[in-house]
Design a protein around this motif. Structure first.
Motif, PDB file in Angstrom:
ATOM      1  N   TYR A  47       0.852  -1.184   0.000  1.00  0.00           N
ATOM      2  CA  TYR A  47       0.000   0.000   0.000  1.00  0.00           C
ATOM      3  C   TYR A  47       0.889   1.236   0.000  1.00  0.00           C
ATOM      4  O   TYR A  47       1.775   1.380   0.838  1.00  0.00           O
ATOM      5  CB  TYR A  47      -0.916   0.012   1.223  1.00  0.00           C
ATOM      6  CG  TYR A  47      -1.764   1.265   1.319  1.00  0.00           C
ATOM      7  CD1 TYR A  47      -2.600   1.638   0.275  1.00  0.00           C
ATOM      8  CD2 TYR A  47      -1.724   2.080   2.451  1.00  0.00           C
ATOM      9  CE1 TYR A  47      -3.370   2.786   0.346  1.00  0.00           C
ATOM     10  CE2 TYR A  47      -2.506   3.222   2.537  1.00  0.00           C
ATOM     11  CZ  TYR A  47      -3.330   3.571   1.479  1.00  0.00           C
ATOM     12  OH  TYR A  47      -4.087   4.713   1.551  1.00  0.00           O
ATOM     13  N   VAL A  48       0.659   2.117  -0.982  1.00  0.00           N
ATOM     14  CA  VAL A  48       1.417   3.363  -1.117  1.00  0.00           C
ATOM     15  C   VAL A  48       0.444   4.508  -0.820  1.00  0.00           C
ATOM     16  O   VAL A  48      -0.337   4.915  -1.698  1.00  0.00           O
ATOM     17  CB  VAL A  48       2.013   3.502  -2.533  1.00  0.00           C
ATOM     18  CG1 VAL A  48       2.902   4.746  -2.620  1.00  0.00           C
ATOM     19  CG2 VAL A  48       2.809   2.251  -2.905  1.00  0.00           C
ATOM     20  N   PRO A  49       0.437   5.055   0.413  1.00  0.00           N
ATOM     21  CA  PRO A  49      -0.600   6.020   0.816  1.00  0.00           C
ATOM     22  C   PRO A  49      -0.747   7.224  -0.110  1.00  0.00           C
ATOM     23  O   PRO A  49      -1.866   7.667  -0.374  1.00  0.00           O
ATOM     24  CB  PRO A  49      -0.152   6.446   2.222  1.00  0.00           C
ATOM     25  CG  PRO A  49       0.629   5.279   2.740  1.00  0.00           C
ATOM     26  CD  PRO A  49       1.333   4.718   1.539  1.00  0.00           C
ATOM     27  N   CYS A  50       0.370   7.736  -0.611  1.00  0.00           N
ATOM     28  CA  CYS A  50       0.283   8.977  -1.396  1.00  0.00           C
ATOM     29  C   CYS A  50      -0.373   8.779  -2.764  1.00  0.00           C
ATOM     30  O   CYS A  50      -0.686   9.755  -3.450  1.00  0.00           O
ATOM     31  CB  CYS A  50       1.659   9.606  -1.558  1.00  0.00           C
ATOM     32  SG  CYS A  50       2.818   8.638  -2.545  1.00  0.00           S
ATOM     33  N   MET A  51      -0.617   7.522  -3.169  1.00  0.00           N
ATOM     34  CA  MET A  51      -1.270   7.269  -4.459  1.00  0.00           C
ATOM     35  C   MET A  51      -2.782   7.082  -4.336  1.00  0.00           C
ATOM     36  O   MET A  51      -3.487   7.016  -5.339  1.00  0.00           O
ATOM     37  CB  MET A  51      -0.657   6.026  -5.117  1.00  0.00           C
ATOM     38  CG  MET A  51       0.759   6.229  -5.609  1.00  0.00           C
ATOM     39  SD  MET A  51       0.874   7.420  -6.965  1.00  0.00           S
ATOM     40  CE  MET A  51       0.201   6.471  -8.330  1.00  0.00           C
ATOM     41  N   ASN A  52      -3.294   6.984  -3.127  1.00  0.00           N
ATOM     42  CA  ASN A  52      -4.716   6.690  -2.926  1.00  0.00           C
ATOM     43  C   ASN A  52      -5.581   7.913  -3.247  1.00  0.00           C
ATOM     44  O   ASN A  52      -5.354   8.990  -2.710  1.00  0.00           O
ATOM     45  CB  ASN A  52      -4.950   6.255  -1.477  1.00  0.00           C
ATOM     46  CG  ASN A  52      -6.301   5.602  -1.275  1.00  0.00           C
ATOM     47  OD1 ASN A  52      -7.212   5.766  -2.075  1.00  0.00           O
ATOM     48  ND2 ASN A  52      -6.433   4.863  -0.197  1.00  0.00           N
ATOM     49  N   LYS A  53      -6.578   7.710  -4.111  1.00  0.00           N
ATOM     50  CA  LYS A  53      -7.473   8.812  -4.492  1.00  0.00           C
ATOM     51  C   LYS A  53      -8.931   8.515  -4.121  1.00  0.00           C
ATOM     52  O   LYS A  53      -9.831   9.262  -4.496  1.00  0.00           O
ATOM     53  CB  LYS A  53      -7.347   9.088  -5.992  1.00  0.00           C
ATOM     54  CG  LYS A  53      -5.928   9.514  -6.386  1.00  0.00           C
ATOM     55  CD  LYS A  53      -5.759   9.594  -7.884  1.00  0.00           C
ATOM     56  CE  LYS A  53      -4.326   9.967  -8.258  1.00  0.00           C
ATOM     57  NZ  LYS A  53      -3.349   8.915  -7.881  1.00  0.00           N
ATOM     58  N   LYS A  54      -9.178   7.410  -3.400  1.00  0.00           N
ATOM     59  CA  LYS A  54     -10.541   7.089  -2.966  1.00  0.00           C
ATOM     60  C   LYS A  54     -11.010   8.105  -1.935  1.00  0.00           C
ATOM     61  O   LYS A  54     -10.282   8.426  -0.991  1.00  0.00           O
ATOM     62  CB  LYS A  54     -10.575   5.686  -2.349  1.00  0.00           C
ATOM     63  CG  LYS A  54     -10.485   4.549  -3.345  1.00  0.00           C
ATOM     64  CD  LYS A  54     -10.367   3.205  -2.637  1.00  0.00           C
ATOM     65  CE  LYS A  54     -11.558   2.907  -1.777  1.00  0.00           C
ATOM     66  NZ  LYS A  54     -11.439   1.579  -1.095  1.00  0.00           N
ATOM     67  N   GLN A  55     -12.225   8.606  -2.108  1.00  0.00           N
ATOM     68  CA  GLN A  55     -12.746   9.644  -1.222  1.00  0.00           C
ATOM     69  C   GLN A  55     -13.354   9.032   0.037  1.00  0.00           C
ATOM     70  O   GLN A  55     -14.052   8.023  -0.021  1.00  0.00           O
ATOM     71  CB  GLN A  55     -13.785  10.482  -1.952  1.00  0.00           C
ATOM     72  CG  GLN A  55     -13.205  11.286  -3.111  1.00  0.00           C
ATOM     73  CD  GLN A  55     -12.099  12.231  -2.677  1.00  0.00           C
ATOM     74  OE1 GLN A  55     -12.298  13.077  -1.803  1.00  0.00           O
ATOM     75  NE2 GLN A  55     -10.925  12.077  -3.269  1.00  0.00           N
ATOM     76  N   PHE A  56     -13.085   9.680   1.163  1.00  0.00           N
ATOM     77  CA  PHE A  56     -13.599   9.225   2.452  1.00  0.00           C
ATOM     78  C   PHE A  56     -14.920   9.910   2.756  1.00  0.00           C
ATOM     79  O   PHE A  56     -15.049  11.123   2.608  1.00  0.00           O
ATOM     80  CB  PHE A  56     -12.588   9.538   3.557  1.00  0.00           C
ATOM     81  CG  PHE A  56     -13.096   9.284   4.952  1.00  0.00           C
ATOM     82  CD1 PHE A  56     -13.369   8.000   5.378  1.00  0.00           C
ATOM     83  CD2 PHE A  56     -13.289  10.342   5.837  1.00  0.00           C
ATOM     84  CE1 PHE A  56     -13.842   7.755   6.664  1.00  0.00           C
ATOM     85  CE2 PHE A  56     -13.752  10.106   7.121  1.00  0.00           C
ATOM     86  CZ  PHE A  56     -14.026   8.809   7.535  1.00  0.00           C
ATOM     87  N   LYS A  57     -15.894   9.128   3.182  1.00  0.00           N
ATOM     88  CA  LYS A  57     -17.186   9.682   3.615  1.00  0.00           C
ATOM     89  C   LYS A  57     -17.398   9.302   5.079  1.00  0.00           C
ATOM     90  O   LYS A  57     -17.376   8.120   5.422  1.00  0.00           O
ATOM     91  CB  LYS A  57     -18.320   9.127   2.754  1.00  0.00           C
ATOM     92  CG  LYS A  57     -18.243   9.568   1.299  1.00  0.00           C
ATOM     93  CD  LYS A  57     -19.385   8.982   0.489  1.00  0.00           C
ATOM     94  CE  LYS A  57     -19.282   9.400  -0.977  1.00  0.00           C
ATOM     95  NZ  LYS A  57     -20.367   8.803  -1.803  1.00  0.00           N
ATOM     96  N   ALA A  58     -17.550  10.297   5.911  1.00  0.00           N
ATOM     97  CA  ALA A  58     -17.743  10.053   7.347  1.00  0.00           C
ATOM     98  C   ALA A  58     -19.188   9.607   7.576  1.00  0.00           C
ATOM     99  O   ALA A  58     -20.102  10.419   7.583  1.00  0.00           O
ATOM    100  CB  ALA A  58     -17.427  11.308   8.139  1.00  0.00           C
ATOM    101  N   TYR A  59     -19.374   8.298   7.729  1.00  0.00           N
ATOM    102  CA  TYR A  59     -20.726   7.766   7.858  1.00  0.00           C
ATOM    103  C   TYR A  59     -20.997   7.242   9.270  1.00  0.00           C
ATOM    104  O   TYR A  59     -21.790   6.324   9.464  1.00  0.00           O
ATOM    105  CB  TYR A  59     -20.946   6.642   6.847  1.00  0.00           C
ATOM    106  CG  TYR A  59     -19.774   5.691   6.697  1.00  0.00           C
ATOM    107  CD1 TYR A  59     -19.512   4.709   7.649  1.00  0.00           C
ATOM    108  CD2 TYR A  59     -18.925   5.791   5.596  1.00  0.00           C
ATOM    109  CE1 TYR A  59     -18.454   3.851   7.512  1.00  0.00           C
ATOM    110  CE2 TYR A  59     -17.853   4.938   5.454  1.00  0.00           C
ATOM    111  CZ  TYR A  59     -17.615   3.954   6.409  1.00  0.00           C
ATOM    112  OH  TYR A  59     -16.546   3.115   6.272  1.00  0.00           O
ATOM    113  N   PHE A  60     -20.365   7.813  10.280  1.00  0.00           N
ATOM    114  CA  PHE A  60     -20.518   7.343  11.657  1.00  0.00           C
ATOM    115  C   PHE A  60     -21.584   8.186  12.367  1.00  0.00           C
ATOM    116  O   PHE A  60     -21.278   9.156  13.048  1.00  0.00           O
ATOM    117  CB  PHE A  60     -19.181   7.423  12.400  1.00  0.00           C
ATOM    118  CG  PHE A  60     -18.095   6.609  11.742  1.00  0.00           C
ATOM    119  CD1 PHE A  60     -18.116   5.228  11.813  1.00  0.00           C
ATOM    120  CD2 PHE A  60     -17.065   7.229  11.047  1.00  0.00           C
ATOM    121  CE1 PHE A  60     -17.128   4.468  11.197  1.00  0.00           C
ATOM    122  CE2 PHE A  60     -16.070   6.482  10.438  1.00  0.00           C
ATOM    123  CZ  PHE A  60     -16.109   5.095  10.508  1.00  0.00           C
ATOM    124  N   SER A  61     -22.838   7.831  12.181  1.00  0.00           N
ATOM    125  CA  SER A  61     -23.935   8.601  12.766  1.00  0.00           C
ATOM    126  C   SER A  61     -24.048   8.300  14.262  1.00  0.00           C
ATOM    127  O   SER A  61     -23.831   7.166  14.708  1.00  0.00           O
ATOM    128  CB  SER A  61     -25.250   8.268  12.067  1.00  0.00           C
ATOM    129  OG  SER A  61     -25.530   6.884  12.184  1.00  0.00           O
TER     130      SER A  61
END
Length: 426
Positions: free
Chosen positions: A239-253
């Motif tokens: 896993y190369v962190p700086c290449m990740n482009k997946k968007q995070f959605k805060a879904y912790f209601s």
């Protein structure tokens, strides 16, 4: 330090001056003095497309500044035994990029007896000294101590080939491995065969692949991914962190999760750089398990600005937002957060951040504090209260620092209690 602005052929003097003004305005107040001192007027604006007389003059000036900088008597010098100097000369005359410790020992034995490094212990001191002074890479960890990287630029180029954009990858990654490379370019999950393809044009990287990947892992540039189906080196992935482009959605209601307060480290600079290394540190050194996403595009909760871990029967989110590294501990209701666990997690992460920034120049690299909202990585949440201020409050509640229309009451003990032992005031 040097600041060199390039490709200025079609830029007016006023535009260049405005650029430098914007640059200095962007530098945090606490960093401006040491940066100015480090630069000592070494600021340049040069054109590179058209190599005219003006550009040549400026390039000559830059070269002269570099020579003067490294020949000043005031620069730090290190005293080393004459045998070490001869060994250094022998290593670099050969032009090797990386060598095993056995190969270095054989080179050492080729010197006259009186000039040889006498023991393995002294050899380790020799390599560590040159590592500490930025001349080579050598660590005494079990996986690394049998090799040394002699050419740091060559090593850095290996990583730059991995993180290249689509305009700088080779034909293999554009054709037969296009799906694998696109997946890597989106998620940061790197397959072994993609590494082989990216390094195909420089076989020496493939010769030293095991050592290079181990050093990149040590430096938190990447981290190996556990693969249940891996039966050989060719099945490995990283896993190369700086290449990740997946968007995070805060879904912790809040109706489904019990959420801790949000612990924050507000950085004056390099926040994203530290975040990438922190993710690799948590996955590699701390061995925290990444949560399963269930997403059809990827099974791990690895995102561009956050990672979700499962640790000690709790869910842990580590994210970055607005130059702040943030963390939060959660539990599915009706389970409650074990505050001993959250305090331990906060301690692990604080130690990690301190370790990852220990070589940074200057003080006040980051400030520790808390958010008063419960949605981690929320760009609209501009609240931030320093830990030192919150710890001084001798009442159970205080007014938050949100914008005027959004202000509310903070429970001080609840906010602090997830991350440190709190004294109850009577």
């Amino acid at each position: 330090m040097f600041i060199i602005v390039t490709h200025t052929e079609r830029t007016s003097t006023e535009e260049i001056e405005n650029y430098f003004e914007d640059f200095w305005n962007a530098v945090p107040d606490e960093d401006r003095d040491w940066l100015s001192e480090s630069l000592n007027d070494r600021e340049y604006a040069v054109g590179l497309v058209e190599l005219n007389d003006e550009t040549k003059t400026k390039l000559d000036s830059i070269k002269k500044s570099i020579v003067e900088l490294f020949t000043e008597e005031t620069n730090t010098k290190i005293e080393i035994p004459s045998s070490w100097a001869l060994m250094e000369q022998l290593l670099y005359e050969g032009g090797w990029k990386a060598l095993s410790l056995d190969e270095i020992r054989r080179l050492n034995s080729s010197l006259p007896d009186e000039y040889q490094i006498k023991s393995d212990e002294e050899m380790s001191r020799f390599l560590k000294c040159f590592h500490d002074n930025g001349i080579l890479l050598y660590f005494q960890d079990e996986k690394l101590r049998e090799h040394a990287v002699l050419d740091i630029q060559w090593f850095a180029k290996a990583f730059s080939k991995i993180i290249a954009d689509k305009n700088h990858i080779n034909k293999d990654c554009k054709t037969r491995l296009i799906k694998e490379w696109k997946s890597f370019n989106k998620t940061g999950e790197l397959k072994d065969k993609v590494v082989n393809a990216l390094w195909k044009d420089e076989p020496l990287y493939l010769t030293h692949k095991s050592e290079i990947m181990s050093y990149m892992e040590k430096l938190q540039m990447l981290v190996p991914l556990e693969s249940s189906g891996a039966v050989s080196e060719g099945d490995m992935s990283w896993y190369v962190p700086c290449m990740n482009k997946k968007q995070f959605k805060a879904y912790f209601s809040e109706d489904k999760w019990e959420c801790s307060s949000i612990l924050c480290y507000r950085f004056t600079s390099f926040a994203m750089f530290v975040f990438y290394r922190l993710v690799a540190y948590c996955m590699g050194f701390l061995r925290w398990n990444v949560s399963n996403d269930g997403d059809h595009e990827g099974s791990l909760c690895l995102y561009q600005t956050a990672v979700v871990f499962d640790h000690n029967e709790h869910t842990v989110v580590v994210g970055i937002c607005n130059d702040e590294i943030q963390m939060q501990v959660l539990q599915i209701k009706p389970l409650a957060i074990n505050k001993k666990v959250s305090i331990e997690i906060g301690g692990f992460l604080e130690n990690a951040i301190e370790e990852l920034t220990e070589t940074f120049i200057g003080t006040n690299i980051f400030h520790k504090g808390f958010k008063c909202q419960n949605n981690i990585c929320n760009e609209n949440d501009l609240s931030f209260t320093l830990e030192s201020e919150l710890s001084k409050i001798k009442s159970e509640e205080m007014q938050c620092k949100c914008q005027l229309l959004e202000r509310h009451v903070i429970n001080v003990q609840r906010t602090l209690g997830f991350w440190e032992k709190v004294i109850t005031f009577v």
